[in-house]
Design an enzyme around this catalytic site. Structure first.
Site, PDB file in Angstrom:
ATOM      1  N   PRO A  89       0.805  -1.231   0.000  1.00 56.08           N
ATOM      2  CA  PRO A  89       0.000   0.000   0.000  1.00 56.08           C
ATOM      3  C   PRO A  89       0.836   1.280   0.000  1.00 56.08           C
ATOM      4  O   PRO A  89       0.367   2.322  -0.430  1.00 56.08           O
ATOM      5  CB  PRO A  89      -0.822  -0.114   1.291  1.00 56.08           C
ATOM      6  CG  PRO A  89      -0.831  -1.551   1.637  1.00 56.08           C
ATOM      7  CD  PRO A  89       0.490  -2.088   1.160  1.00 56.08           C
ATOM      8  N   GLU A 116       0.792  -8.291   8.257  1.00 64.58           N
ATOM      9  CA  GLU A 116       0.841  -6.861   8.553  1.00 64.58           C
ATOM     10  C   GLU A 116       1.798  -6.103   7.634  1.00 64.58           C
ATOM     11  O   GLU A 116       1.723  -4.895   7.514  1.00 64.58           O
ATOM     12  CB  GLU A 116       1.246  -6.651  10.021  1.00 64.58           C
ATOM     13  CG  GLU A 116       1.131  -5.226  10.522  1.00 64.58           C
ATOM     14  CD  GLU A 116      -0.299  -4.698  10.487  1.00 64.58           C
ATOM     15  OE1 GLU A 116      -0.473  -3.468  10.399  1.00 64.58           O
ATOM     16  OE2 GLU A 116      -1.249  -5.528  10.549  1.00 64.58           O
ATOM     17  N   ARG A 154       0.174  -7.667 -21.983  1.00 64.22           N
ATOM     18  CA  ARG A 154      -0.567  -7.267 -23.184  1.00 64.22           C
ATOM     19  C   ARG A 154       0.179  -6.219 -24.005  1.00 64.22           C
ATOM     20  O   ARG A 154      -0.171  -5.966 -25.159  1.00 64.22           O
ATOM     21  CB  ARG A 154      -1.955  -6.756 -22.797  1.00 64.22           C
ATOM     22  CG  ARG A 154      -1.966  -5.488 -22.002  1.00 64.22           C
ATOM     23  CD  ARG A 154      -3.336  -5.220 -21.381  1.00 64.22           C
ATOM     24  NE  ARG A 154      -4.399  -5.301 -22.364  1.00 64.22           N
ATOM     25  CZ  ARG A 154      -4.714  -4.318 -23.209  1.00 64.22           C
ATOM     26  NH1 ARG A 154      -4.017  -3.192 -23.175  1.00 64.22           N
ATOM     27  NH2 ARG A 154      -5.703  -4.455 -24.062  1.00 64.22           N
ATOM     28  N   ASP A 169      -5.659   2.294 -26.165  1.00 60.59           N
ATOM     29  CA  ASP A 169      -6.318   2.073 -24.878  1.00 60.59           C
ATOM     30  C   ASP A 169      -6.390   3.357 -24.061  1.00 60.59           C
ATOM     31  O   ASP A 169      -5.577   4.276 -24.238  1.00 60.59           O
ATOM     32  CB  ASP A 169      -5.552   1.035 -24.047  1.00 60.59           C
ATOM     33  CG  ASP A 169      -5.855  -0.380 -24.488  1.00 60.59           C
ATOM     34  OD1 ASP A 169      -6.845  -0.586 -25.209  1.00 60.59           O
ATOM     35  OD2 ASP A 169      -5.089  -1.282 -24.111  1.00 60.59           O
TER      36      ASP A 169
END
Length: 232
Positions: A89, A116, A154, A169
């Site tokens: 994160p 954690e 991709r 895209d």
């Protein structure tokens, strides 16, 4: 390209890596995936990979030894140092630009966190990159690793049937993608814009650019402002 994935839950990847574009990319020899359970590298007799944090606190922290040993095993016979990506994160927000950057590499190692978090020495002395796929917390880094595998693969040469697909895209140009239509030209009174049926390629390109700008301005004003700034 070679992508090694270090995880405590290798079974999570079976369906994703063996379906759709990722399966085709492997069949074309464009990419090789290796899913490795880093618990196998634990020197603890019980194959323990986590422990309580120094200083106290909730949760368990992944120990450095199993992950360091797993990476050393992977890189033992390689001359060029791979990109070693910690999925967490606290990492850099993942973008299409980052996917394009990683797609130029020959070897990626993705480390999936759990519990954690990581012992800080993994972050400081082993990882070359830290990536987050969004401002939210997942149970582990496995889903984030799948996102990176898909978005990078991709972009590899000859993986997509039409190489223009990736270039057009959303985010590749800095804008959201323009509206797309297919047959029938009239579906329940809802008609395809006339310009797309005109066969006039220059006008079609102009319409698509205008629509991409309009859509980005309406839905992602932050991207629109960055795009306009890039033109000045």
């Amino acid at each position: 390209m070679r992508i090694d994935i270090l995880t405590l839950f290798p079974e999570m990847f079976a369906g994703v890596l063996n379906s759709s574009i990722l399966k085709k990319a492997q069949e074309k020899k464009a990419v090789t995936f290796n899913v490795i359970n880093f618990r196998d590298f634990s020197e603890d007799k019980h194959k323990k990979v986590d422990d309580y944090p120094y200083g106290g606190g909730a949760g368990m922290v992944l120990m450095p030894q199993p992950i360091f040993s797993a990476v050393e095993h992977i890189t033992a016979n390689t001359n060029k140092k791979p990109r070693i990506i910690l999925l967490c994160p606290q990492g850099e927000p993942y973008t299409q630009k980052k996917a394009e950057e990683l797609a130029k590499e020959e070897h990626l190692i993705l480390i999936c966190g759990h519990y954690e978090g990581f012992d800080e020495r993994i972050r400081e002395y082993l990882a070359t990159d830290e990536i987050s796929i969004g401002d939210y917390v997942l149970t582990g880094g496995e889903i984030a690793a799948m996102v990176i595998c898909d978005s990078v693969t991709r972009l590899l040469p000859d993986v997509l049937g039409n190489q223009m697909s990736a270039a057009s895209d959303s985010f590749s140009s800095g804008l959201l993608e323009y509206p797309q239509y297919t047959r029938p030209a009239n579906f329940r009174g809802m008609k395809v814009p006339d310009v797309l049926l005109s066969g006039h390629h220059e006008k079609i390109a102009q319409w698509r650019k205008e629509q991409a700008l309009k859509r980005t301005k309406e839905r992602r004003p932050d991207l629109y402002e960055k795009y306009i700034e890039s033109l000045s």
